[in-house]
Design a protein around this motif. Sequence first.
Motif, PDB file in Angstrom:
ATOM      1  N   ALA A  88       1.023  -1.281   0.073  1.00 35.42           N
ATOM      2  CA  ALA A  88      -0.086   0.188   0.052  1.00 35.42           C
ATOM      3  C   ALA A  88       0.939   1.271   0.093  1.00 35.42           C
ATOM      4  CB  ALA A  88      -0.792   0.035   1.251  1.00 35.42           C
ATOM      5  N   LEU A  89       0.729   2.279  -0.813  1.00 41.41           N
ATOM      6  CA  LEU A  89       1.531   3.215  -1.231  1.00 41.41           C
ATOM      7  C   LEU A  89       0.441   4.622  -1.171  1.00 41.41           C
ATOM      8  CD1 LEU A  89       3.723   1.924  -3.459  1.00 41.41           C
ATOM      9  CD2 LEU A  89       4.401   2.853  -1.352  1.00 41.41           C
ATOM     10  N   VAL A  90       0.575   5.542  -0.269  1.00 43.28           N
ATOM     11  CA  VAL A  90      -0.528   6.588   0.024  1.00 43.28           C
ATOM     12  C   VAL A  90      -0.241   7.662  -1.168  1.00 43.28           C
ATOM     13  CG1 VAL A  90       0.904   7.929   1.766  1.00 43.28           C
ATOM     14  CG2 VAL A  90      -1.725   8.028   1.749  1.00 43.28           C
ATOM     15  N   ARG A  91      -1.154   8.466  -1.468  1.00 42.81           N
ATOM     16  CA  ARG A  91      -1.225   9.510  -2.265  1.00 42.81           C
ATOM     17  C   ARG A  91      -2.108  10.861  -1.705  1.00 42.81           C
ATOM     18  NH1 ARG A  91       2.044   6.697  -3.651  1.00 42.81           N
ATOM     19  NH2 ARG A  91       2.914   6.019  -5.478  1.00 42.81           N
ATOM     20  N   LEU A  92      -1.925  11.898  -1.895  1.00 43.89           N
ATOM     21  CA  LEU A  92      -2.596  12.885  -1.717  1.00 43.89           C
ATOM     22  C   LEU A  92      -3.409  13.524  -2.894  1.00 43.89           C
ATOM     23  CD1 LEU A  92      -1.426  15.420   1.105  1.00 43.89           C
ATOM     24  CD2 LEU A  92      -2.949  16.111  -0.776  1.00 43.89           C
ATOM     25  N   PRO A 114       2.960  12.565  -4.774  1.00 43.93           N
ATOM     26  CA  PRO A 114       3.306  11.484  -4.152  1.00 43.93           C
ATOM     27  C   PRO A 114       3.767  11.790  -2.694  1.00 43.93           C
ATOM     28  CG  PRO A 114       4.717  12.730  -5.699  1.00 43.93           C
ATOM     29  CD  PRO A 114       3.405  13.433  -5.852  1.00 43.93           C
ATOM     30  N   PRO A 115       3.974  10.873  -2.075  1.00 46.96           N
ATOM     31  CA  PRO A 115       4.280  10.824  -0.593  1.00 46.96           C
ATOM     32  C   PRO A 115       5.899  11.526  -0.398  1.00 46.96           C
ATOM     33  CG  PRO A 115       4.245   8.622  -1.317  1.00 46.96           C
ATOM     34  CD  PRO A 115       3.579   9.473  -2.222  1.00 46.96           C
ATOM     35  N   ALA A 116       6.782  11.650  -1.445  1.00 45.30           N
ATOM     36  CA  ALA A 116       7.920  11.892  -1.332  1.00 45.30           C
ATOM     37  C   ALA A 116       7.922  13.393  -0.663  1.00 45.30           C
ATOM     38  CB  ALA A 116       8.762  11.938  -2.526  1.00 45.30           C
ATOM     39  N   PHE A 153       5.174  14.803   1.134  1.00 41.42           N
ATOM     40  CA  PHE A 153       4.792  15.130   2.442  1.00 41.42           C
ATOM     41  C   PHE A 153       5.120  14.398   3.455  1.00 41.42           C
ATOM     42  CE2 PHE A 153       1.367  12.720  -0.077  1.00 41.42           C
ATOM     43  CZ  PHE A 153       1.349  11.835   0.706  1.00 41.42           C
ATOM     44  N   ILE A 154       5.810  13.355   3.217  1.00 39.72           N
ATOM     45  CA  ILE A 154       5.956  12.183   4.319  1.00 39.72           C
ATOM     46  C   ILE A 154       6.739  12.789   5.553  1.00 39.72           C
ATOM     47  CG2 ILE A 154       7.061   9.945   4.989  1.00 39.72           C
ATOM     48  CD1 ILE A 154       4.428   9.428   4.166  1.00 39.72           C
ATOM     49  N   GLU A 155       7.863  13.523   4.938  1.00 40.68           N
ATOM     50  CA  GLU A 155       8.632  14.026   5.854  1.00 40.68           C
ATOM     51  C   GLU A 155       7.826  15.056   6.883  1.00 40.68           C
ATOM     52  OE1 GLU A 155      12.694  14.855   4.452  1.00 40.68           O
ATOM     53  OE2 GLU A 155      12.695  16.539   5.826  1.00 40.68           O
ATOM     54  N   TRP A 164      -5.475   5.762   9.011  1.00 37.40           N
ATOM     55  CA  TRP A 164      -6.371   5.635   7.840  1.00 37.40           C
ATOM     56  C   TRP A 164      -5.944   4.622   6.786  1.00 37.40           C
ATOM     57  CZ3 TRP A 164      -5.913   6.762   2.633  1.00 37.40           C
ATOM     58  CH2 TRP A 164      -7.284   6.489   1.956  1.00 37.40           C
ATOM     59  N   VAL A 165      -4.729   4.868   6.533  1.00 34.47           N
ATOM     60  CA  VAL A 165      -4.014   3.909   5.323  1.00 34.47           C
ATOM     61  C   VAL A 165      -4.014   2.443   5.733  1.00 34.47           C
ATOM     62  CG1 VAL A 165      -1.991   3.318   4.311  1.00 34.47           C
ATOM     63  CG2 VAL A 165      -2.548   5.712   4.282  1.00 34.47           C
ATOM     64  N   LEU A 166      -3.805   2.122   7.049  1.00 35.07           N
ATOM     65  CA  LEU A 166      -4.009   0.896   7.567  1.00 35.07           C
ATOM     66  C   LEU A 166      -5.245   0.151   7.482  1.00 35.07           C
ATOM     67  CD1 LEU A 166      -2.099  -1.661   8.838  1.00 35.07           C
ATOM     68  CD2 LEU A 166      -3.137  -0.583  11.022  1.00 35.07           C
ATOM     69  N   VAL A 222       2.317  -2.578   4.472  1.00 40.78           N
ATOM     70  CA  VAL A 222       2.094  -1.266   4.841  1.00 40.78           C
ATOM     71  C   VAL A 222       3.167  -0.818   5.405  1.00 40.78           C
ATOM     72  CG1 VAL A 222       0.456   0.347   6.188  1.00 40.78           C
ATOM     73  CG2 VAL A 222      -0.490  -1.888   5.187  1.00 40.78           C
ATOM     74  N   ASN A 223       3.523   0.686   5.028  1.00 39.42           N
ATOM     75  CA  ASN A 223       4.474   1.435   5.469  1.00 39.42           C
ATOM     76  C   ASN A 223       4.293   1.771   7.084  1.00 39.42           C
ATOM     77  OD1 ASN A 223       6.926   1.356   3.260  1.00 39.42           O
ATOM     78  ND2 ASN A 223       4.938   1.812   2.222  1.00 39.42           N
ATOM     79  N   ILE A 224       5.091   1.641   7.641  1.00 37.21           N
ATOM     80  CA  ILE A 224       4.805   2.274   9.301  1.00 37.21           C
ATOM     81  C   ILE A 224       5.823   3.185   9.622  1.00 37.21           C
ATOM     82  CG2 ILE A 224       4.304   1.687  11.593  1.00 37.21           C
ATOM     83  CD1 ILE A 224       2.081   0.570   9.868  1.00 37.21           C
TER      84      ILE A 224
HETATM   85  O1    G Z   1       4.775   5.859  -3.422  1.00 37.79           O
HETATM   86  P1    G Z   1       5.966   6.382  -3.643  1.00 37.79           P
HETATM   87  O2    G Z   1       6.644   5.705  -4.582  1.00 37.79           O
HETATM   88  O3    G Z   1       6.258   7.776  -4.033  1.00 37.79           O
HETATM   89  O4    G Z   1       6.776   6.317  -2.060  1.00 37.79           O
HETATM   90  C1    G Z   1       7.781   7.104  -1.601  1.00 37.79           C
HETATM   91  C2    G Z   1       7.814   7.022  -0.140  1.00 37.79           C
HETATM   92  O5    G Z   1       6.765   7.022   0.796  1.00 37.79           O
HETATM   93  C3    G Z   1       8.340   5.455   0.142  1.00 37.79           C
HETATM   94  O6    G Z   1       9.429   5.528   0.676  1.00 37.79           O
HETATM   95  C4    G Z   1       7.306   4.921   1.164  1.00 37.79           C
HETATM   96  O7    G Z   1       7.942   3.940   1.954  1.00 37.79           O
HETATM   97  C5    G Z   1       6.642   6.106   1.660  1.00 37.79           C
HETATM   98  N1    G Z   1       5.155   5.763   1.855  1.00 37.79           N
HETATM   99  C6    G Z   1       4.524   5.556   0.861  1.00 37.79           C
HETATM  100  N2    G Z   1       3.020   5.259   1.640  1.00 37.79           N
HETATM  101  C7    G Z   1       3.416   5.460   3.030  1.00 37.79           C
HETATM  102  C8    G Z   1       2.499   5.254   4.105  1.00 37.79           C
HETATM  103  O8    G Z   1       1.176   4.845   4.050  1.00 37.79           O
HETATM  104  N3    G Z   1       3.020   5.627   5.381  1.00 37.79           N
HETATM  105  C9    G Z   1       4.281   6.059   5.448  1.00 37.79           C
HETATM  106  N4    G Z   1       4.832   6.158   6.821  1.00 37.79           N
HETATM  107  N5    G Z   1       5.141   5.943   4.246  1.00 37.79           N
HETATM  108  C10   G Z   1       4.596   5.722   3.182  1.00 37.79           C
END
Ligand code: G
Length: 263
Positions: free
Chosen positions: A36-40, A49-51, A53-55, A69-71, A93-95
Amino acid sequence: RRTENVLRNAIAEDRFIVHYQPIVDLADERVVGVEALVRLVDDHNNLVPPATFIEVAEESGLVVPMGNWVLHESCRAVVALRERTGLPLTLSVNIAARQVARADFAQAVLRTLAETGLPEESLTLELTESALLEADVATLDQLVQLRDRGVVVGLDDFGTGYSSLSYLRSFPVSHLKVDRSFVAGLGRERGTADGASGSDDLAIVRSVIRLAEDLGLRWIAEGVETAEQRDVLRSLGRGLGQGYLWSRPVPADDLLDLLLPAS
Ligand code: G
Ligand code: G
Ligand code: NA
Ligand code: MN
């Protein structure tokens, strides 16, 4: 600051979506699971892409409600995919460090599994080396608790962080993810612009796979883009693969089309 507000609104307004990338058995290339890979979704309906906003999500703590929510959403979607396809798909799932550090993390994961009906053994929590580096005794205890219930803990981006090999002994990890930066050099004879050479990458990947197999851990090679990389990996052992060669991360509906070709 701005990103933090965007995230806060996204949580309030349900503006996240999850894409899924298939994970295949390298031996027969059958899909065995998904990550699972989250997007906004931004105001203009663009996928962010998460790159980007994740930080900020981690620093602000917003990664906790987002991650919950993602989980939940991905467990729900994978249970539906399992029912539609009859395949025993697993979910990775990325945690984030901030999530696993919560005192109620294990309980929240088990509750989500119970609510959605995904079996414990079908869930893998992907933690990075840096997340484990920050883990205290209470956090490790939660991971052990989850592992004892059947939940799988995987180490993401293996080899790129600061961890020492002794981590593999002291943490309840049962699989390793070979980072895509190493996979990228496979099947490439000459060096790259950044000076990395394909033969160095091959040596690293071979060693990581050997280490995983000797320790009885499963391994997943990520970022597999070419048939040549797939073939090299196959020759190195028995593991799983993930990458554009099979599919980009896609919405759950597209994955269904991929799993149920024109019926
Ligand atoms: O999906 P993408 O290819 O852009 O992922 C970029 C980074 O974002 C990856 O390192 C991935 O671990 C992180 N990431 C994606 N989805 C999630 C998420 O649901 N939670 C967390 N903590 N990191 C995520
Ligand atoms: O380990 P991490 O959670 O960062 O890995 C997920 C990231 O890898 C996502 O950003 C995903 O889009 C990306 N990814 C998946 N497959 C490939 C691939 O084959 N090539 C490249 N360059 N990136 C990939
Ligand atoms: Na990951
Ligand atoms: Mn990774």
